[in-house]
Write a protein that holds these residues in place. Structure first.
Motif, PDB file in Angstrom:
ATOM      1  N   UNK A  53     -29.040  54.178   5.146  1.00 21.53           N
ATOM      2  CA  UNK A  53     -27.873  54.332   4.277  1.00 21.53           C
ATOM      3  C   UNK A  53     -27.060  53.043   4.217  1.00 21.53           C
ATOM      4  N   UNK A  54     -26.878  52.393   5.360  1.00 16.53           N
ATOM      5  CA  UNK A  54     -26.148  51.128   5.376  1.00 16.53           C
ATOM      6  C   UNK A  54     -26.858  50.090   4.517  1.00 16.53           C
ATOM      7  N   UNK A  55     -28.150  49.961   4.711  1.00 20.30           N
ATOM      8  CA  UNK A  55     -28.955  49.012   3.931  1.00 20.30           C
ATOM      9  C   UNK A  55     -28.805  49.261   2.442  1.00 20.30           C
ATOM     10  N   UNK A  56     -28.851  50.522   2.036  1.00 22.49           N
ATOM     11  CA  UNK A  56     -28.751  50.856   0.611  1.00 22.49           C
ATOM     12  C   UNK A  56     -27.352  50.587   0.065  1.00 22.49           C
ATOM     13  N   UNK A  57     -26.319  51.019   0.777  1.00 20.81           N
ATOM     14  CA  UNK A  57     -24.953  50.820   0.308  1.00 20.81           C
ATOM     15  C   UNK A  57     -24.586  49.339   0.223  1.00 20.81           C
ATOM     16  N   UNK A  58     -25.136  48.542   1.131  1.00 23.93           N
ATOM     17  CA  UNK A  58     -24.863  47.104   1.119  1.00 23.93           C
ATOM     18  C   UNK A  58     -25.765  46.350   0.153  1.00 23.93           C
ATOM     19  N   UNK A  59     -26.732  47.039  -0.452  1.00 27.07           N
ATOM     20  CA  UNK A  59     -27.610  46.395  -1.429  1.00 27.07           C
ATOM     21  C   UNK A  59     -28.578  45.409  -0.811  1.00 27.07           C
ATOM     22  N   UNK A  60     -29.088  45.745   0.380  1.00 26.02           N
ATOM     23  CA  UNK A  60     -29.994  44.838   1.085  1.00 26.02           C
ATOM     24  C   UNK A  60     -31.463  45.213   0.911  1.00 26.02           C
ATOM     25  N   UNK A  61     -31.765  46.070  -0.052  1.00 26.88           N
ATOM     26  CA  UNK A  61     -33.144  46.544  -0.209  1.00 26.88           C
ATOM     27  C   UNK A  61     -34.133  45.422  -0.515  1.00 26.88           C
ATOM     28  N   UNK A  62     -33.690  44.429  -1.290  1.00 26.85           N
ATOM     29  CA  UNK A  62     -34.589  43.326  -1.629  1.00 26.85           C
ATOM     30  C   UNK A  62     -34.584  42.238  -0.554  1.00 26.85           C
ATOM     31  N   UNK A  63     -33.716  42.385   0.439  1.00 25.67           N
ATOM     32  CA  UNK A  63     -33.612  41.405   1.526  1.00 25.67           C
ATOM     33  C   UNK A  63     -34.433  41.850   2.732  1.00 25.67           C
ATOM     34  N   UNK A  64     -34.323  43.133   3.079  1.00 26.21           N
ATOM     35  CA  UNK A  64     -35.051  43.716   4.208  1.00 26.21           C
ATOM     36  C   UNK A  64     -35.970  44.793   3.663  1.00 26.21           C
ATOM     37  N   UNK A 146     -22.282  41.254   8.836  1.00 30.81           N
ATOM     38  CA  UNK A 146     -22.750  39.933   9.256  1.00 30.81           C
ATOM     39  C   UNK A 146     -23.816  39.311   8.363  1.00 30.81           C
ATOM     40  N   UNK A 147     -24.182  39.995   7.290  1.00 27.31           N
ATOM     41  CA  UNK A 147     -25.266  39.470   6.464  1.00 27.31           C
ATOM     42  C   UNK A 147     -24.753  38.655   5.285  1.00 27.31           C
ATOM     43  N   UNK A 148     -23.438  38.429   5.284  1.00 30.96           N
ATOM     44  CA  UNK A 148     -22.824  37.475   4.362  1.00 30.96           C
ATOM     45  C   UNK A 148     -23.211  37.664   2.910  1.00 30.96           C
ATOM     46  N   UNK A 149     -23.576  36.548   2.274  1.00 31.10           N
ATOM     47  CA  UNK A 149     -23.871  36.551   0.849  1.00 31.10           C
ATOM     48  C   UNK A 149     -25.142  37.266   0.460  1.00 31.10           C
ATOM     49  N   UNK A 150     -25.901  37.793   1.434  1.00 32.02           N
ATOM     50  CA  UNK A 150     -27.113  38.533   1.103  1.00 32.02           C
ATOM     51  C   UNK A 150     -26.799  39.947   0.623  1.00 32.02           C
ATOM     52  N   UNK A 151     -25.611  40.458   0.969  1.00 38.64           N
ATOM     53  CA  UNK A 151     -25.206  41.778   0.472  1.00 38.64           C
ATOM     54  C   UNK A 151     -24.884  41.689  -1.016  1.00 38.64           C
ATOM     55  N   UNK A 152     -24.968  42.824  -1.688  1.00 31.84           N
ATOM     56  CA  UNK A 152     -24.736  42.848  -3.134  1.00 31.84           C
ATOM     57  C   UNK A 152     -23.265  42.640  -3.462  1.00 31.84           C
ATOM     58  N   UNK A 153     -23.006  42.158  -4.645  1.00 27.45           N
ATOM     59  CA  UNK A 153     -21.641  42.121  -5.154  1.00 27.45           C
ATOM     60  C   UNK A 153     -21.160  43.560  -5.325  1.00 27.45           C
TER      61      UNK A 153
END
Length: 342
Positions: A53-64, A146-153
């Motif tokens: 859920x954290x990964x999805x809400x932060x928009x990190x799907x294309x990162x991790x 802590x993932x900085x600019x990798x999270x989605x706008x």
């Protein structure tokens, strides 16, 4: 704990075996980089679910990238292990990226002498195949902060500094009595410890019912990590914990505020679209053979109730704070429609 063996004393959770932190500046030795890590999860596991859920809400799907294990663990050398199978889209029963059949292989790649338990989630370094961390809470906190600019706008503030003390306090109470309390009830070795554990479960649910009657979210006016941590247990309550773990004083649906709160979040992007109720039921009923020796999987409850109106928006609040909802679920990560999860 082995799936087919009841404990002789109260269940205790070991500290994470590996807990390397990943940050944008690499100050702990590992740097957040697109494509460097793969998150291994199981859709049934509440501890893994909060990270998804954290990964999805932060928009990190294309990162991790995401790897999903079979809901039924495989017994290897007497112990249950999370494995990849064709049922969850792994050709030849191996993860197509990591090339492993069992998550334990990533643990052993990190430490060939490791002989402890294997749990999900597991954050794995793709290049080396080494497990980086199985510390579900720290992975979530780091992805949120802590993932900085990798999270989605537009990513929401899941762990804002001004609310951290309250988030941590509420989360600790929920963990002790509810997140872990349902397991202490289900795997209680005797009546006395079952009675104590199940009393704590429902005392906490009663307190949460009161807290959420006049406020939409647990802490502040938007979703935080506190909500993710609670909701991962609530969504499994009637499907597994009520019957399978003997937490049957009341069902979630008998708590007006909690049930509406749970439906509100289920219908929010990042929650229901990361939930597979079939995997939840299959895992709990099929794997814990000491509790359910026949392995028969319960049929209910009817999942369509999760889509009924909740009216929680009348309490105010903004799900994503000043942010925005996450985009569509990435290809390959869709869960089946609810009518196929019943």
């Amino acid at each position: 704990m082995r799936a087919n063996r009841m404990p002789t004393e109260e269940i205790k959770r070991d500290a994470a075996a590996f807990a390397d932190r990943v940050t944008s500046d690499g100050r702990f030795g590992r740097t957040a980089e697109p494509g460097r890590y793969r998150l291994v999860i199981n859709r049934a596991c509440p501890w893994a679910h909060r990270v998804v859920m954290t990964r999805r809400l932060m928009g990190l799907e294309q990162v991790v990238s995401l790897a999903i294990t079979d809901p039924v663990q495989e017994i290897i050398e007497g112990d249950p292990h999370w494995v990849f199978t064709e049922r969850t889209g792994s050709p030849d029963d191996k993860d197509p990226v990591l090339g492993i059949h069992a998550l334990r292989e990533a643990y052993l790649a990190r430490d060939p002498a490791y002989d402890g338990g294997v749990s999900v989630p597991g954050l794995v370094d793709v290049a080396s195949g080494h497990l980086v961390s199985n510390d579900y809470d720290q992975i979530s906190v780091d992805m949120a902060t802590e993932w900085g600019g990798l999270a989605r706008a537009g990513a929401p503030p899941l762990y804002p500094e001004e609310l951290r003390e309250e988030i941590d306090t509420v989360s600790a109470e929920v963990y002790q009595d509810l997140n872990n309390g349902v397991y202490r009830s289900g795997f209680a070795p005797d009546q006395k410890r079952y009675d104590a554990a199940v009393q704590g479960v429902f005392a906490r649910l009663d307190a949460l019912e009161e807290r959420l009657t006049e406020r939409r979210y647990l802490v502040g006016d938007h979703i935080t990590l506190a909500d993710l941590r609670l909701w991962a247990t609530l969504v499994r309550f009637d499907a597994a914990y009520h019957g399978h773990f003997k937490c049957n004083r009341r069902k979630l649906i008998e708590y007006p505020a909690l049930w509406a709160y749970a439906r509100d979040l289920f219908q929010t992007p990042g929650f229901g679209d990361t939930t597979n109720l079939e995997h939840i039921r299959v895992h709990y009923y099929a794997v814990h053979t000491a509790i359910n020796p026949t392995g028969i999987v319960a049929v209910g409850p009817d999942p369509q109730g999760w889509l009924t109106p909740h009216r929680r928006e009348e309490l105010g609040g903004r799900p994503f704070g000043d942010g925005t909802p996450p985009g569509p679920t990435p290809e390959g990560e869709h869960v089946p429609p609810l009518e196929e999860q019943g």
